[in-house]
Structures are given as structure tokens and as C-alpha cells.
Write an enzyme that holds these catalytic residues in place. Structure first.
Site: not given
Ligand code: ZN
Length: 692
Positions: A479, A615
Site C-alpha cells: 500500500e 471488474g
Molecule cells: Zn494494490
């Protein structure tokens, strides 16, 4: 609450006023947001002058409005949820979606954008501006803006049908997963299962039998076995009882494939609708349409990648399975290995080879040390400093930290919030990075980028700091990698600044790149220190962690290729080339690609929500694609010499000034070439996985 002056969501402060925002502020703020955005939008639609300043600039302002008003609401919905917030969130969401869809499908804007592209300004425009215009044109076309009346009606019908079918598809998976349970009462049935697992299984039983007065205990049962993610994996990896493993396995591979919750018939319907949508827009297939918007550019490019990986991966998978069979035999399994044995023996073998459990590492991975290590690494690689700035920004929970990034001359260039710990009562699971403020120029003022980093790490207990698992550490690095790309952006057109506008199959490059460093021995040893004694992690243990990274990776990669190829070929050829019956087609591909057995009963496609209800349609390959990019990017550092500080720094700066700084302002192929001096290749991907 009509007075906008006191609605903190409408304040013009750069950072959200998390200490003041209340649920009652949401609705009036969203109303005002939509009204203001509509006003700008109408002005743009009617603008006679069609240039950057009169079309694109105001559209960027709409981005800014959404980010400032809606951004904090969406964020709080994820990190400080409550029934009241959820209710108002769900109430206002449809209006916002409708506005954004209308904006994306506006013919007037589409024509204006095409005029900008054809106009005299175009050649002098910056890369960032040109890319943002082109991306908006393509996105509008993908929404059917160029279609005639009839076709457009059909296009919208297809969209609606797909969204209904997708919802039904996911619900069937959930309901069918919930419908299965297996209650165990005998101690010999639970042999091998971990205490954490038994605790959950006992809780499950008690929840399902509310009248029994919490009869079940983790020690004495009864235990309820389920096939949701952790329940299934935990049972398959640890249950000694082979017959029960078989039973649970069969339930796991037949999710949503029969009776009340059957997705089988929906699969061809979904694929046909995608194919029809692609054909309305002039694409040969949905796979062609999907890849046209991505870095790969075409199904051929993806197939080309697979063709280079599949053989080495199969060879590695073959030795994985040979070793596993040998290991199982030596440890007492008489029968030949079946699919319901793989997980169990693989876990035993992993324990034996690695010789440690996740929990053994925790004392060496205290969160404050890991953060320091991560920041030092970022400082070393990218010539920045990360400084704690707690108290300088309002936060939504007292555990949330705030940090400022400075460049080498000490000037602040970005900031981020860090919300580290799991809070099941009001924070969603998983880990993510999100934009709080995107770098841009608004009203002549230059805004610095601000990111949210949210993870679900183990909270501190008593006077111990948070002690992390290796998985929590790599998640944090991942992240932080996304956040770096957001924060070190040099682009101030918000459409393509930071991670905005980066092609789907390239966006995980910056994140997985950072994960590599967790397995770089000196970096790991540098940060892994015992939380009480400060002692460095024993080198032997660190070496095992590094070695563990490639454990059975051949099997994992062949599975990835199978799923990716299934997705891509289905959406390229359906209903031809043997794809007419998707489940059969899956088995044919599995026989070609995997080296292990697949049960004839396996109905995996019925549970493949990623591509039929998520998606990832014709884009599942993105996982491997990004991995290839990040391996190759990391290899640039290896080639420079990981022990050579100067060379690392030089490569780091080049990485910062290309991959991290250019973001979506250029095609990812160009960005990668600027960093690496050539196009990506797969040799580092293969080498990092010991595939040669
Ligand atoms: Zn990622």
C-alpha cells in the site's frame, strides 16, 4: 443543516475536518456538491470556445469538488462505518452515480474533446493534458457515446442486464456458500485443526444453534465447518481426516453450480452480452475491447506473455508435485495424491521446510520498527524524508497517524494518513490506498498530494506494540508503494496525476515493486528486531523467510495462467473454438496447463466472480502482467548492485522520476521504457520464481 458555512464537508480547508464531520452533514453536502457540479457541467456543455481552459479545466474542477466533498464521506464509510452513515450513504449514492454516468455519456462534451484534439492547441499541449483528453474520449466511447439512437438504447439495456446478472451471480455464490455446513462432534474428526480455527468453528456452531445456550466450546465442540474463504482454506490445510477433507473439498469446487443457486446457465448469457456490447462498439470481441483500454493493448500481447511463461511454470509445477507426492508418501499417505490432499500436504511440507509458524515471527516484526525500516528504505531509494506530523491534521480515530513527506531540501511535498489496525466494528477488511488530495492546481493554488493508507494489522495488546506477521508487513509495503506513486507525482492534471489514469494492468507495478524489498535480506534484517530485546532476527530465520517466497510458486503460477487464459479466450472466441460450454472449456484448458489432477466435478467457473460479476472481465491477466513489470523493475536495482549504495540511489531516483512521478500522464509502455531503457521482459519474473 442549511447553513453551508457550518457544514465541515463544504469547508474549503485543504484537509477534511474529520473532527467535525457528522452524519447529518452528508446529505446537504452532497446536494450542494451535485448542484455545483451540474452548474459547471452545463456551462462546459454549452461552451462555444472549445479549448483546454473552457472544457478540460472546469472538468478537473469537478474532480476536485468530488474529491473534497464526496471523498471524505466515502472514506468514512470504509473506516468509521455506522448504520446511520450507511443509510445516508446508500441514499445519496444513486444520484451521484447518475450524475457521473451522465457526464461520461455527454455527447456535447465528447464532441468538444474531439475538437480539442483536432484543434490548433493540440501539438503544443503537454503529455499530461493530451493523455487526459484522449482518455476521456476513449472512456466516453466505451460508454457508447458514439452510437446511434437504436444502438445506444440496446447498449444501455445490455449494461442494465449485465449489472443485474452480475448481482445475481455474486448472490448465488454467497448463498450457496452459506448453504453448506458440516457439523463435527468427534475429536478424531478435528485432528490437526488449529486452535484459532476451532475457536471460529465453535462460534459458528453456537451462532447456528442459538437455543443451545452456547453449548459448543473450542475444546469439546460441536464444531461447524463452513466453506467461506478462511473456513475452507483452514480446513483443507489442516484437517487430518482425509474423508472429511474430500467431502469439504467437493463442496468447495461445486459452489453455485446446482439447485437453487445455480450459475451454470447464466455464464453463457453474461458472455454473450459482453460480446454484443463489444460488437456494438466495433470491437472484434470483448477481450479486444478490454485490452484496448489497458497497457497490453491486445489479446495477442497477453497470449504472447503466457506463451513465454507457461512451459517454465509447468516444469516448476511438475517438480512441486513430485516433491509433494514423495513427501506425502514418506509421511504416511498410502493412496496416491488427490486434489483434496494437495493443500494439506503442501502445508505440512511448508512447515517442515520453513520450520517456523507465522506467529513465531511476530516478536521480530514490531510495527514501529517496520515503519522506520520502510521510511528509511524510501529515504534511501527516493531521496525523500518521512516525518511524523501527528496532531497537524484532524483524524477519524485516535490510532490514525499523519506523516509529511519532504524533498531533499526539506520542503514538504506530500502527506499521508496511516490507519494501521483492524477495527472490525466499523472498518472494512483488507488493505487499501486511496487519494485524499490529488496533486493539482485549483484556482491558481498548487495543491500537494495527500494519501490514505489503510491496513488491518494486529492492534497493540497491553503494553506490547503491534506485532506483525510477514503478510502484514508486505501488505504495508504494498500500500505504501501505491501511496508513493500518488504522493511523488509531478503531474498536476488531476485526471492523470498519481495513480489516476494508469492502465489497470500496470497499476500494481508500484505496489508489488515495494513488496520485493521485504524479501531483500539486508532490508529485512535491518528492520526485523525483537520488540523487547532489540535483537536482530536470527539470520537463519530471515533466510528461510526469503526462501519461503518461492515455495510451490510453480503451482500458483500455473493456476494463475489457467484462470487468465480461461478468461481471455472465453471473451475472445465465445461461442467458437470450443468455448460453447464454458465449464467443459475450463476442463480442457486445465488439462493443457496444470500438471495436477482436476476433479471432473469441478465447477470453478460458476464461482469465478472476478470475471462474471466483478471488474476483471477479460482482464484477469493483469495480475501476472503487473508482476512481470515489477519483477523487471526490481531487477534494475539488482543489476545496479543491491549492496552498492550509490548505484541504488541513482536507480531509485530514476525510478522516482519516471514510474512514480509520471503516473498516468504517459502510456505505461513509454513510462516503463523511460525507466528501464527498453520494454519489459520476463527474464526477471522467471528468475525471481526459480523457473529456469
Ligand atoms: Zn494494490
Amino acid at each position: 443543516m442549511n447553513n453551508n458555512n457550518i457544514n465541515p464537508l463544504l469547508s474549503r480547508s485543504v484537509l477534511p475536518q474529520f473532527d467535525k464531520i457528522e452524519v447529518c452533514h452528508v446529505e446537504p453536502a452532497v446536494e450542494s456538491l451535485v448542484a455545483e457540479a451540474k452548474e459547471i457541467f452545463t456551462r462546459v456543455e454549452n461552451s462555444v470556445i472549445q479549448d483546454w481552459d473552457n472544457i478540460m479545466e472546469p472538468l478537473q474542477d469537478i474532480n476536485w469538488l468530488f474529491e473534497r466533498v464526496w471523498g471524505p464521506i466515502a472514506h468514512l464509510n470504509g473506516v468509521k462505518n455506522s448504520p446511520e452513515l450507511r443509510e445516508v450513504y446508500e441514499k445519496v449514492l444513486p444520484g451521484l452515480v447518475e450524475f457521473q454516468t451522465g457526464m461520461g455519456q455527454s455527447k456535447a462534451i465528447y464532441n468538444a474533446l474531439k475538437n480539442i484534439k483536432a484543434g490548433p492547441q493540440w501539438v503544443q499541449m503537454s503529455n499530461a493534458r493530451r493523455r487526459s483528453v484522449e482518455k476521456r474520449i476513449l472512456a466516453a466511447e466505451m460508454c457508447g457515446v458514439g452510437l446511434g439512437e437504436e444502438d445506444r438504447k440496446r447498449f444501455n439495456e445490455i449494461e442494465q442486464k449485465l449489472s443485474r446478472l452480475g448481482m445475481k451471480f455474486s448472490n448465488n455464490i454467497l448463498d450457496s456458500t452459506k448453504a453448506f455446513s458440516l457439523d463435527l462432534t468427534e475429536k478424531e474428526q478435528i485432528e490437526g485443526l488449529t486452535s484459532t480455527f476451532l475457536e471460529l468453528a465453535s462460534q459458528s456452531w453456537n451462532r447456528a444453534n442459538p437455543d443451545a445456550g452456547s453449548l459448543s466450546t473450542p475444546e469439546n465442540g460441536p464444531w461447524r465447518i463452513t466453506i467461506d474463504g478462511p473456513g475452507y482454506i483452514g480446513f483443507m490445510q489442516f484437517a487430518k481426516n482425509r474423508e472429511l477433507r474430500h467431502k469439504v473439498f467437493m463442496a468447495g469446487i461445486t459452489i453455485a453450480s446446482s439447485n437453487d443457486f445455480d450459475n451454470t446457465g447464466m455464464i453463457p448469457q453474461i458472455i454473450s452480452l459482453f460480446q454484443e456490447k463489444a460488437s456494438l462498439l466495433g470491437y472484434r470481441s470483448y477481450a479486444h475491447m478490454s485490452t484496448a483500454e489497458k497497457m497490453s493493448g491486445s489479446p495477442d500481447a497477453v497470449n504472447n506473455l503466457y506463451s513465454q511463461i507457461v512451459d517454465p511454470a509447468r516444469q516448476a509445477a511438475q517438480s512441486d508435485i513430485n516433491e509433494l507426492e514423495e513427501f506425502a508418501r514418506r509421511n504416511g499417505q498410502v493412496e496416491s495424491l488427490e486434489p483434496w490432499d494437495y493443500g494439506y500436504w503442501a502445508k505440512r511440507m511448508e512447515e517442515k521446510i520453513l520450520g517456523y509458524k507465522d506467529d513465531d515471527l511476530r516478536p521480530y516484526l514490531p510495527e514501529p520498527r517496520i515503519l522506520d525500516g520502510l521510511f528509511q528504505l524510501a529515504e534511501k531509494l527516493f531521496d525523500i524524508t518521512v516525518e511524523s506530523a501527528d496532531g497537524q491534521a484532524p483524524v477519524w480515530n485516535s490510532d490514525v497517524r499523519y506523516f509529511i513527506l519532504k524533498n531533499s531540501s526539506g520542503t514538504p511535498i506530500a502527506a499521508f494518513y496511516y490507519d494501521p489496525y483492524s477495527r472490525p466494528e466499523n472498518k472494512r477488511g483488507g488493505a487499501w490506498m486511496d487519494n485524499c488530495v490529488t496533486k493539482c492546481i485549483f484556482n491558481g493554488e498548487s495543491l500537494l498530494p495527500v494519501a490514505y493508507i489503510c491496513t488491518n494489522a494486529t492492534p497493540p495488546a497491553g503494553n506490547k506494540p503491534s506485532l506483525m506477521t510477514m503478510n502484514e508487513v508486505t501488505t504495508l509495503f504494498h500500500e505504501f508503494g501505491h501511496a508513493l506513486q500518488h504522493m511523488l507525482s509531478s503531474v498536476d492534471v488531476s485526471d492523470v496525476s498519481g495513480i489516476n489514469g494508469i492502465e489497470w494492468d500496470a497499476v500494481e507495478l508500484a505496489s508489488t515493486f515495494m513488496e520485493n524489498w521485504c524479501y531483500h535480506l539486508p532490508t529485512l534484517l535491518d528492520m526485523a528486531r525483537h520488540y523487547e530485546t532489540g535483537e536482530t532476527m536470527p539470520e537463519e530465520l530471515a533466510r528461510k523467510i526469503v526462501a519461503g517466497k518461492t515455495f510451490r510458486v510453480g503451482s500458483m503460477v500455473t493456476r494463475q495462467i489457467l484462470l487468465g487464459k480461461f478468461d481471455l479466450e472465453l471473451f475472445t472466441y465465445f461461442p467458437d473454438n470450443g468455448t460453447q460450454n464454458p465449464v467443459e472449456f475450463f476442463h480442457r484448458l486445465a488439462r493443457e496447463i496444470l500438471v495436477t489432477k482436476v476433479c471432473p466435478e469441478d465447477k470453478f467457473p460458476c464461482a469465478f466472480a472476478h470475471i462474471f460479476a466483478g471488474g476483471y472481465t477479460a482482464g484477469y491477466y493483469s495480475y501476472i502482467w503487473s508482476d512481470v513489470l515489477s519483477s523487471d523493475a526490481f531487477a534494475a536495482f539488482e543489476e545496479a548492485g543491491l549492496d552498492n549504495e550509490d548505484a541504488i540511489k541513482k536507480t531509485g531516483i530514476r525510478y522516482r522520476d519516471t514510474i512514480l512521478s509520471l503516473g498516468g500522464s504517459k502510456h505505461p509502455r513509454e513510462v516503463f521504457r523511460e525507466f528501464r531503457g527498453r520494454e519489459q521482459n520476463i527474464s526477471a519474473f522467471l528468475r525471481h520464481r526459480n523457473f529456469q
